[in-house]
Design a protein around this motif. Structure first.
Motif, mmCIF file in Angstrom:
data_model
loop_
_atom_site.group_PDB
_atom_site.id
_atom_site.type_symbol
_atom_site.label_atom_id
_atom_site.label_comp_id
_atom_site.label_asym_id
_atom_site.label_seq_id
_atom_site.Cartn_x
_atom_site.Cartn_y
_atom_site.Cartn_z
ATOM 1 N N ARG A 49 0.822 -1.209 0.000
ATOM 2 C CA ARG A 49 0.000 0.000 0.000
ATOM 3 C C ARG A 49 0.859 1.264 0.000
ATOM 4 O O ARG A 49 0.416 2.326 -0.448
ATOM 5 C CB ARG A 49 -0.912 0.010 1.228
ATOM 6 C CG ARG A 49 -2.059 -0.977 1.187
ATOM 7 C CD ARG A 49 -3.079 -0.669 2.275
ATOM 8 N NE ARG A 49 -4.165 -1.650 2.249
ATOM 9 C CZ ARG A 49 -4.271 -2.657 3.122
ATOM 10 N NH1 ARG A 49 -3.366 -2.803 4.074
ATOM 11 N NH2 ARG A 49 -5.279 -3.501 3.038
ATOM 12 N N ALA B 25 1.200 2.023 -6.629
ATOM 13 C CA ALA B 25 0.358 0.860 -6.935
ATOM 14 C C ALA B 25 0.120 0.728 -8.434
ATOM 15 O O ALA B 25 -1.001 0.907 -8.924
ATOM 16 C CB ALA B 25 -0.955 0.953 -6.178
ATOM 17 N N VAL C 190 -0.287 -4.521 -8.164
ATOM 18 C CA VAL C 190 -1.648 -5.011 -7.939
ATOM 19 C C VAL C 190 -1.747 -6.493 -8.295
ATOM 20 O O VAL C 190 -2.351 -7.296 -7.568
ATOM 21 C CB VAL C 190 -2.666 -4.180 -8.747
ATOM 22 C CG1 VAL C 190 -4.072 -4.795 -8.648
ATOM 23 C CG2 VAL C 190 -2.693 -2.743 -8.253
#
Length: 388
Positions: A272, A276, A281
């Protein structure tokens, strides 16, 4: 002893004994403080065990009517899984005690086996820690049992004896071969206070460094005839081992599942904080997919323990589940290292320790070759008695 851990213990002592997962979570948060130090110093998680011995978790698997907590196998698995989120070594070492309690408890509950009653009552009354020499004493057995007047003199080296520094009773065996007879494995317990028992502190390993899984040396301890719990053929499955394999491995692998879950949680938090992009992801998604595979496989193992009967077929299902938990959990933690990026390479993150700890899942029986042969033999209707 860790003062904060004792404080946590006192806070939960008044809680119902059946609330073992909440107790494990509370204690686990304190155990985490000792995990990194034990790993870095190659030392046993002794402080965590001191707290465990003062909690209800030592005897929680003993049936209620014998003085314990009456916890089920699924509850025990959740307890170990929760502990592993915080300290891999404490959870894995304690799984060895836990399954040594769960096996006679299963025999008491399902088979109404009266001979296990004294041991179970002693665990509940004295909070003794049982040690497992399963790494030494799988189907083939190990060590020598020499016939003497009134019993057997034991000489053996028992490797991978997790929590050896904290143990009270070593549940083990040795091979006896009297003249003209085939080798037999004798099963018995040996007190760790025996003058003929010594710990050889050889546990210097890649991972699970805090388990204290040292070698235990037995040199001349005499087990009386009345202390022999079982005699079985060496190198061949016995019905008791169908029970052992069915009950023990879902508990042991609950600890490894907890390690994988905690690694993935750490990696998700670190991811996080990264940019990203689609690669990050996808890494997190692949990691979560592998973790779900491990969770589903472990649930399949637990389901096998609830059937009320242990057989070659049940063992096959447990070992297939074990193989799948191992593969998916290791792959999930590998992907966690990638998803976390460079931050995960630092020891302070706790991820690299879990990466090392999860590797231990490879080494418990049945290892991959034997497991595949066993599954193939079951599918083809071939004998499995000597596949281990």
């Amino acid at each position: 002893m860790n003062a904060t851990a004792l404080t946590a213990l006192h806070m939960v002592e008044s809680q119902p004994r059946t609330d073992i997962v909440a107790l494990a979570e509370t204690l686990g948060q304190q155990f985490a403080a000792n995990a990194a130090a034990a790993d870095e110093q190659d030392c046993f998680v002794a402080d965590n065990y001191k707290v465990l011995k003062q909690s209800d978790l030592v005897e929680v698997g003993v049936p209620c009517e014998l003085g314990g907590g009456g916890a089920t196998i699924p509850e025990l698995a959740e307890m170990l899984r929760s502990l592993a989120h915080h300290c891999s070594s404490t959870a894995l070492a304690f799984s060895m005690h836990t399954h040594q309690v769960a096996i006679p408890a299963w025999r008491w509950n399902v088979q109404k086996a009266a001979p296990v009653e004294p041991l179970l009552k002693r665990i509940a009354a004295e909070k003794i820690i049982l040690l497992s020499s399963g790494g030494s004493d799988w189907i083939s057995g190990s060590g020598r049992a020499e016939r003497v007047e009134g019993g057997y003199r034991i000489t053996a080296r028992k490797i991978f004896t997790s929590a050896a520094p904290a143990g009270d009773l070593l549940m083990t065996g040795a091979i006896a071969q009297e003249e003209g007879e085939e080798p037999m494995v004798l099963h018995f317990g040996i007190p760790m206070t025996s003058p003929h028992v010594k710990i050889d502190p050889v546990w210097k390993t890649l991972g699970m460094r805090g388990t204290g899984s040292h070698d235990v040396m037995i040199d001349g301890h005499v087990v009386p005839d009345a202390g022999i719990a079982l005699k079985r053929k060496a190198g061949e499955w016995h019905p008791l081992f169908h029970i052992i394999a069915t009950i023990a491995f879902p508990l042991v692998y609950a600890a490894y599942l907890g390690v994988a879950e905690s690694a993935c949680a750490i990696a998700t938090d670190l991811a996080r904080k990264r940019h990203a992009d689609h690669n990050v992801v996808q890494l997190v998604g692949r990691m979560q997919t592998e973790l779900k595979g491990a969770q589903l496989a472990h649930a399949f193992m637990i389901e096998a323990t609830q059937r009320g009967a242990c057989s070659a077929e049940t063992v096959n299902d447990v070992m297939i589940g074990k193989h799948l938990v191992t593969d998916h959990a290791i792959r999930a933690v590998e992907l966690a290292m990638e998803a976390a990026g460079g931050a995960g390479f630092y020891r302070a993150a706790g991820l690299e320790r879990r990466f090392r700890d999860i590797q231990g899942a490879r080494y418990h029986p049945l290892q991959s070759g034997a497991q595949a042969e066993y599954a193939g033999a079951i599918a083809l209707g071939l004998p499995t008695a000597r596949i281990f």
